[in-house]
Design a protein around this motif. Sequence first.
Motif, mmCIF file in Angstrom:
data_model
loop_
_atom_site.group_PDB
_atom_site.id
_atom_site.type_symbol
_atom_site.label_atom_id
_atom_site.label_comp_id
_atom_site.label_asym_id
_atom_site.label_seq_id
_atom_site.Cartn_x
_atom_site.Cartn_y
_atom_site.Cartn_z
ATOM 1 N N TYR A 118 -6.386 -9.836 -0.184
ATOM 2 C CA TYR A 118 -7.395 -8.922 0.335
ATOM 3 C C TYR A 118 -8.780 -9.217 -0.233
ATOM 4 O O TYR A 118 -9.785 -8.861 0.387
ATOM 5 C CB TYR A 118 -6.979 -7.480 0.043
ATOM 6 N N LEU B 168 -0.590 -0.602 5.523
ATOM 7 C CA LEU B 168 -1.529 -0.736 4.412
ATOM 8 C C LEU B 168 -1.192 0.228 3.280
ATOM 9 O O LEU B 168 -1.358 -0.093 2.097
ATOM 10 C CB LEU B 168 -2.954 -0.514 4.900
ATOM 11 N N THR C 64 -5.538 -1.729 -10.989
ATOM 12 C CA THR C 64 -5.884 -2.447 -9.785
ATOM 13 C C THR C 64 -6.097 -3.910 -10.087
ATOM 14 O O THR C 64 -6.509 -4.294 -11.174
ATOM 15 C CB THR C 64 -7.175 -1.879 -9.171
ATOM 16 N N GLU D 62 1.640 -1.286 1.497
ATOM 17 C CA GLU D 62 1.136 -2.418 0.719
ATOM 18 C C GLU D 62 0.514 -1.945 -0.587
ATOM 19 O O GLU D 62 0.779 -2.502 -1.665
ATOM 20 C CB GLU D 62 0.108 -3.180 1.558
ATOM 21 N N LYS D 63 -0.323 -0.903 -0.502
ATOM 22 C CA LYS D 63 -0.989 -0.396 -1.702
ATOM 23 C C LYS D 63 0.032 0.188 -2.673
ATOM 24 O O LYS D 63 -0.074 -0.008 -3.895
ATOM 25 C CB LYS D 63 -2.025 0.661 -1.312
ATOM 26 N N ARG D 64 1.015 0.888 -2.165
ATOM 27 C CA ARG D 64 2.043 1.445 -3.039
ATOM 28 C C ARG D 64 2.820 0.317 -3.734
ATOM 29 O O ARG D 64 3.183 0.436 -4.905
ATOM 30 C CB ARG D 64 2.999 2.335 -2.239
ATOM 31 N N GLY E 94 -8.629 -3.504 -4.662
ATOM 32 C CA GLY E 94 -8.931 -2.795 -5.895
ATOM 33 C C GLY E 94 -10.386 -2.829 -6.290
ATOM 34 O O GLY E 94 -10.742 -2.407 -7.390
ATOM 35 N N ASP F 246 -8.947 4.944 -7.681
ATOM 36 C CA ASP F 246 -9.358 3.905 -8.613
ATOM 37 C C ASP F 246 -9.537 4.515 -10.006
ATOM 38 O O ASP F 246 -10.168 5.560 -10.172
ATOM 39 C CB ASP F 246 -10.674 3.282 -8.150
ATOM 40 N N GLU G 153 -8.182 5.372 -1.074
ATOM 41 C CA GLU G 153 -7.892 4.335 -2.066
ATOM 42 C C GLU G 153 -9.015 4.232 -3.101
ATOM 43 O O GLU G 153 -8.759 3.930 -4.265
ATOM 44 C CB GLU G 153 -7.647 3.000 -1.372
ATOM 45 N N GLN H 262 -8.225 -2.220 -0.653
ATOM 46 C CA GLN H 262 -6.871 -2.719 -0.855
ATOM 47 C C GLN H 262 -6.797 -3.665 -2.055
ATOM 48 O O GLN H 262 -5.817 -3.692 -2.788
ATOM 49 C CB GLN H 262 -6.387 -3.468 0.398
ATOM 50 N N GLN I 62 1.568 -2.609 -4.557
ATOM 51 C CA GLN I 62 0.683 -3.082 -5.619
ATOM 52 C C GLN I 62 0.791 -2.198 -6.858
ATOM 53 O O GLN I 62 0.848 -2.697 -7.989
ATOM 54 C CB GLN I 62 -0.764 -3.097 -5.124
ATOM 55 N N LEU I 63 0.797 -0.893 -6.640
ATOM 56 C CA LEU I 63 0.836 0.043 -7.761
ATOM 57 C C LEU I 63 2.159 -0.044 -8.520
ATOM 58 O O LEU I 63 2.192 0.022 -9.748
ATOM 59 C CB LEU I 63 0.595 1.471 -7.249
#
Length: 636
Positions: free
Chosen positions: A52, A147, A2, A150-152, A87, A122, A118, A85, A154-155
Amino acid sequence: MTPSIKPTFHALSLLLVAFVLAGCAVQQPRSTPGPQPTQSNNPQMAAAQGDYERAANLYMQASTRTSDPAQRQRLRLQAGLAAAQAGNASMAQQILASIQPSTLGDMDRSRYELARREISIDGLTPDQALAQLPPPNSGVPPAIAELVWEKRAQLHFAQNALIAGIGDLVQRGVWLVDETALSANDERIYAKALDSIAYGQGPESRPAGNADDTTRGWLALADIGQRQWASRDQRDQALAAWEQRYPGHPATRSILRDRFDYTPATQPAATGQPGQFPQQGPAPRPSSDTVALALPLTGKFANAAEAIRDGFLFAYGNTRTNAPQPLIYDSNTLTPAAILDQAQRDGVGILVGPLDKPKVAEIGRLPSDIPEVALNYTDTQNNRPGFYQFALAPEDEAAAVARHASERGYARALALVPKGDWGSRVFDAFRSRFNADGGQVVNYATYDAGDRDYRGPIQSVLSGYQQGQGADFIFVAARPLQARLIRSQLRFYRASNLPMLSTSHAYTGTVNAGDDIDLNGVGFADMPWVVGSGDFLETRRNEARQQYGDVAEHYSRLFAMGMDAWKLTDNIAKEGLSSGDVFEGMTGVLALQPDGRVTRYLAWAVFRSGRPQLVQMPSESDARIDSTQSVPWEQR
């Protein structure tokens, strides 16, 4: 995994959380106007730009300035989701601990659930986290779906899978409705595409081979952008060729003008929520009466494929038709493009399949003039005329439970669903339909399907009910073993008089009175082929067992899916399919939606002496009423 949170931001955020949780926020005088939103103090703008961390900080600051308790809670929830979002799981956890989810409305409840999910990922590796945060399904509200994408992204970026992350941002753009957010998303995509080119991951690289056409278009544009051109005319010729190769690409919204000072000749393709937009233009008619069925007859889905195939051939054999014996393709050995090529060479008039979702999504993006019945749903919008999607979607069953409860006069529900994407999809579909009918989910909890003791979640979901707040029933989404255990434990906690309603997943599909005696009184939605009665159904089921033995017996629902896949095929051949068409099938009453999806309306049964007993068959009128009222996908 994250993104790191800056120490100053983290400390300030925790201080703000402490003030809010202690009730120490100082109210601003009503006569003093608050700061005007700018690029630096507007949390929505910060979130749109992907910052975020700053958004969470600004939402928390705003929560200390409002005197409205409801608005304060809403801002804190937004701060918690933004922190998740970004992290910062510890900050998000502290904020959400102060919020009672049962007091939230539908959209805020969805935000709360996403933030909790989410937080739960972590500390996992990116691969593990991605497995726990699958792509959103078509019924998810756009504000939540974007969202998740968006998170996917980031990962994927965290593990240097740049092209996969760009693909996630492309999908995010499909769900964005705000022009500012959409423009910011396009800028991020292009910047990441430049990074991808710099790392040697261009449009012709191996990772790009698995990407969708839109993502490859971004990479090709970035490749043009990073080159040194002898003249602007040469560059513009390259852009014109790019535009011909990718007509209506999202980059034509603003990137071509802003980054290249180039005026596009085409307009960007429309964006929007899947399951909402009708197919464009008339559907093609079959060019012949030859039908091909593409299923993964080898590999891990072979048993399911065999059952669908047998049901399809059984229904074909019981239909008066001049169509020749259907052709069978093993989709496990063919790419989607190869399936279409083979169908063209064989002169196929209607194609049925494939079954696995990635191939359904890919074949739906390929140009084709062959009407097709895909045997799964895609996660993104597909408006290709003549591309129909048919699946045994659990959302249909959850909606059927909600509809039955409303017809019984139930107005207040509890819900208990398994953790994970499947449970979230079922719960969202149930709640949306129940709310649309005027009901309310007063409390819910999730359980770990791998456990055998559900005391914690059961006590949690029953807490308000036992304190006199009242509920008319409990909706439980569970497999047979879990459903039996939950039913027994509900009795232990003195909720034996609380009606329990479920989906077909609580029943194996085969009578087992000894084990299912624990489910006595439980009502559930299921397909007519499994729980229906009458001479016609009994005769057909006996014929199926005689011809196909264990496949028809133990894979009865998939066998019925194959039968209805043939029914759809036969209707296409005879009259074609049109939005609003409704007809009886073995998996339920089938209704064709404007976007080409086929939804199902289920029968209702109840366990008596450990055996399912039919209560009510599905009604075509329900499907037609929903069709005329244009009920959105997420509320069906």
